[in-house]
Design an enzyme around this catalytic site. Structure first.
Site, PDB file in Angstrom:
ATOM      1  N   SER A 199       8.224   5.210  16.683  1.00  0.00           N
ATOM      2  CA  SER A 199       6.800   4.921  17.194  1.00  0.00           C
ATOM      3  C   SER A 199       7.043   4.457  18.547  1.00  0.00           C
ATOM      4  CB  SER A 199       6.393   3.579  16.337  1.00  0.00           C
ATOM      5  OG  SER A 199       6.113   4.126  14.997  1.00  0.00           O
ATOM      6  N   CYS A 255      -3.138   0.444   8.432  1.00  0.00           N
ATOM      7  CA  CYS A 255      -1.981  -0.011   7.471  1.00  0.00           C
ATOM      8  C   CYS A 255      -2.294  -1.625   6.989  1.00  0.00           C
ATOM      9  CB  CYS A 255      -0.661   0.489   8.020  1.00  0.00           C
ATOM     10  SG  CYS A 255       0.638  -0.676   7.159  1.00  0.00           S
ATOM     11  N   GLY A 288       5.539  -2.619   6.592  1.00  0.00           N
ATOM     12  CA  GLY A 288       6.842  -2.836   6.820  1.00  0.00           C
ATOM     13  C   GLY A 288       7.642  -1.960   7.940  1.00  0.00           C
ATOM     14  N   ASN A 294      -7.662   3.736  14.575  1.00  0.00           N
ATOM     15  CA  ASN A 294      -8.857   3.457  13.515  1.00  0.00           C
ATOM     16  C   ASN A 294      -8.989   1.932  13.947  1.00  0.00           C
ATOM     17  OD1 ASN A 294      -9.561   5.919  12.556  1.00  0.00           O
ATOM     18  ND2 ASN A 294      -8.553   5.401  10.322  1.00  0.00           N
ATOM     19  N   HIS A 328       4.335   4.817  21.348  1.00  0.00           N
ATOM     20  CA  HIS A 328       2.824   3.823  21.599  1.00  0.00           C
ATOM     21  C   HIS A 328       2.813   4.033  23.455  1.00  0.00           C
ATOM     22  CE1 HIS A 328       2.511   3.525  17.515  1.00  0.00           C
ATOM     23  NE2 HIS A 328       3.238   2.497  17.327  1.00  0.00           N
ATOM     24  N   GLU A 347       0.947  -1.184   0.108  1.00  0.00           N
ATOM     25  CA  GLU A 347       0.057   0.025   0.365  1.00  0.00           C
ATOM     26  C   GLU A 347       0.733   1.388   0.167  1.00  0.00           C
ATOM     27  OE1 GLU A 347      -3.413  -2.251   2.723  1.00  0.00           O
ATOM     28  OE2 GLU A 347      -2.940   0.089   3.000  1.00  0.00           O
TER      29      GLU A 347
END
Ligand code: SF4
Length: 346
Positions: free
Chosen positions: A205, A324, A152, A281, A207, A90
């Site tokens: 990232s 993703c 990835g 999401n 989190h 994507e």
């Protein structure tokens, strides 16, 4: 699955020198039609290169093929892109001339909230295939920023990603700070990125601030703790002059509590960076929930008040990790990843 050095070798074998190679690569990555500047090209390139150019360009164009396009309300568009062997990745066209690209088919990190992570790593995306995503996008609209936040983990395909960054930051005409390498944090990244001629901006990232929870959520990320990741990020930011983008996918009831708020302040206050909080999401296949927007806004506001530069962002598709991989998952039956060894620096 050829790489950028393979393309360069093919041109060299035809007698192309550095300037010739750069001219051809510029045409490709900037999606300039071969007819543009044709006379100059004819004058400039050796005959053997000119003769081989249509076939070479056809091969480069054939690296990617647009399968589906899903426009978003905010001007973004998710693209499902087929590679030559039929695997799909994507890319996301972002508002303000941005593009999010994929660096792997699947991913070995296995983040619990991510569709891409469910099936493991299927294969690496070559440097030419990464750049081909940019060339494909440029056939549709201008691209002035490229973020490596698609499918990835770029640090698990580091050399290919760095080859692509090198090309995009030179003949690709993308400003270095507009190339954003996004990673869960790997010790090799900080050294490798700082050593290249094209130094990209860095997104890390996080989190969560809790090492244990992070290991649960990102089971096969490197064993660096959030504290160690931020320390290494801070060094890179000071070295390059680019602030770090700390990424935080907000998962309702998991990493949006007051305990995290206090720890974020302790971790990031005074650091050269910005905290991007992106409400998750929800997807039916995964158990995590999106927090209420009001709750997320309150958290971002309180962080800001306590001295952490925080931006609450709704996803344009690229950096909500749970989003993703959805297109690919829907378009193709799940393919289990072969176990491809990742050189671990842990
Ligand atoms: S969120 Fe990123 S690093 Fe984690 S599994 Fe998905 S693609 Fe890999």
């Amino acid at each position: 699955m050829f790489s950028i050095p393979d393309i360069e070798q093919r041109l060299s074998a035809l007698g192309a020198n550095t300037a010739h190679r750069e001219r051809v690569l510029r045409h490709w990555v900037q999606a300039l039609p071969l007819t543009q500047g044709r006379r100059k090209l004819d004058h400039f390139l050796p005959q053997a290169v000119r003769d081989a150019l249509p076939e070479l360009m056809a091969d480069l164009d054939g690296l990617t093929r647009l399968v589906e396009e899903h426009p978003g309300a905010d001007g973004s568009a998710r693209l499902l892109v087929a590679l030559r062997d039929g695997q799909t990745v994507e890319s996301v066209l972002l508002p303000r001339d941005g593009l999010c690209v994929s660096s792997q088919v699947g991913c070995a990190v296995g983040c619990q909230f991510c569709m891409t992570g469910r099936d493991g790593l299927i294969r690496q995306v070559s440097s030419a295939e990464i750049v081909a995503q940019v060339a494909l996008a440029r056939q549709r609209r201008a691209v002035k920023k490229v973020v490596f936040m698609g499918m990835g983990e770029p640090s698990h395909n580091l050399e290919a990603v760095m080859e692509a960054i090198q090309l995009l930051g030179t003949v690709g005409n993308i400003g270095h700070k507009n190339l954003v390498f996004s990673t869960v944090g790997d010790p090799r990244v900080f050294e490798r990125l700082a050593s290249g001629p094209v130094k990209p901006a860095l997104a890390l990232s996080l989190h969560t601030t809790k090492p244990g929870l992070r290991r649960e959520l990102l089971p096969r990320a490197s064993r660096l703790t959030p504290q160690e990741i931020v320390e290494a990020g801070e060094r890179y930011a000071r070295e390059t002059g680019y602030p770090i983008q700390y990424q935080w996918t907000l998962l309702d009831g998991v990493n949006d509590g007051d305990d995290e708020l206090d720890a974020i302040v302790a971790l990031l206050k005074g650091k050269y960076g910005v905290l991007n909080m992106i409400p998750y999401n929800s997807v039916p296949e995964l158990p995590f929930q999106r927090p209420e927007w009001e709750k997320a806004r309150d958290l971002a506001r309180r962080l800001h008040q306590r001295g952490v530069l925080t931006k609450l962002r709704d996803s344009a598709g690229q950096d909500v990790d749970g989003g993703c991989g959805q297109l690919r998952a829907r378009a193709a039956p799940p393919q289990r990843g072969r176990t491809i060894p990742i050189q671990s620096a842990d």
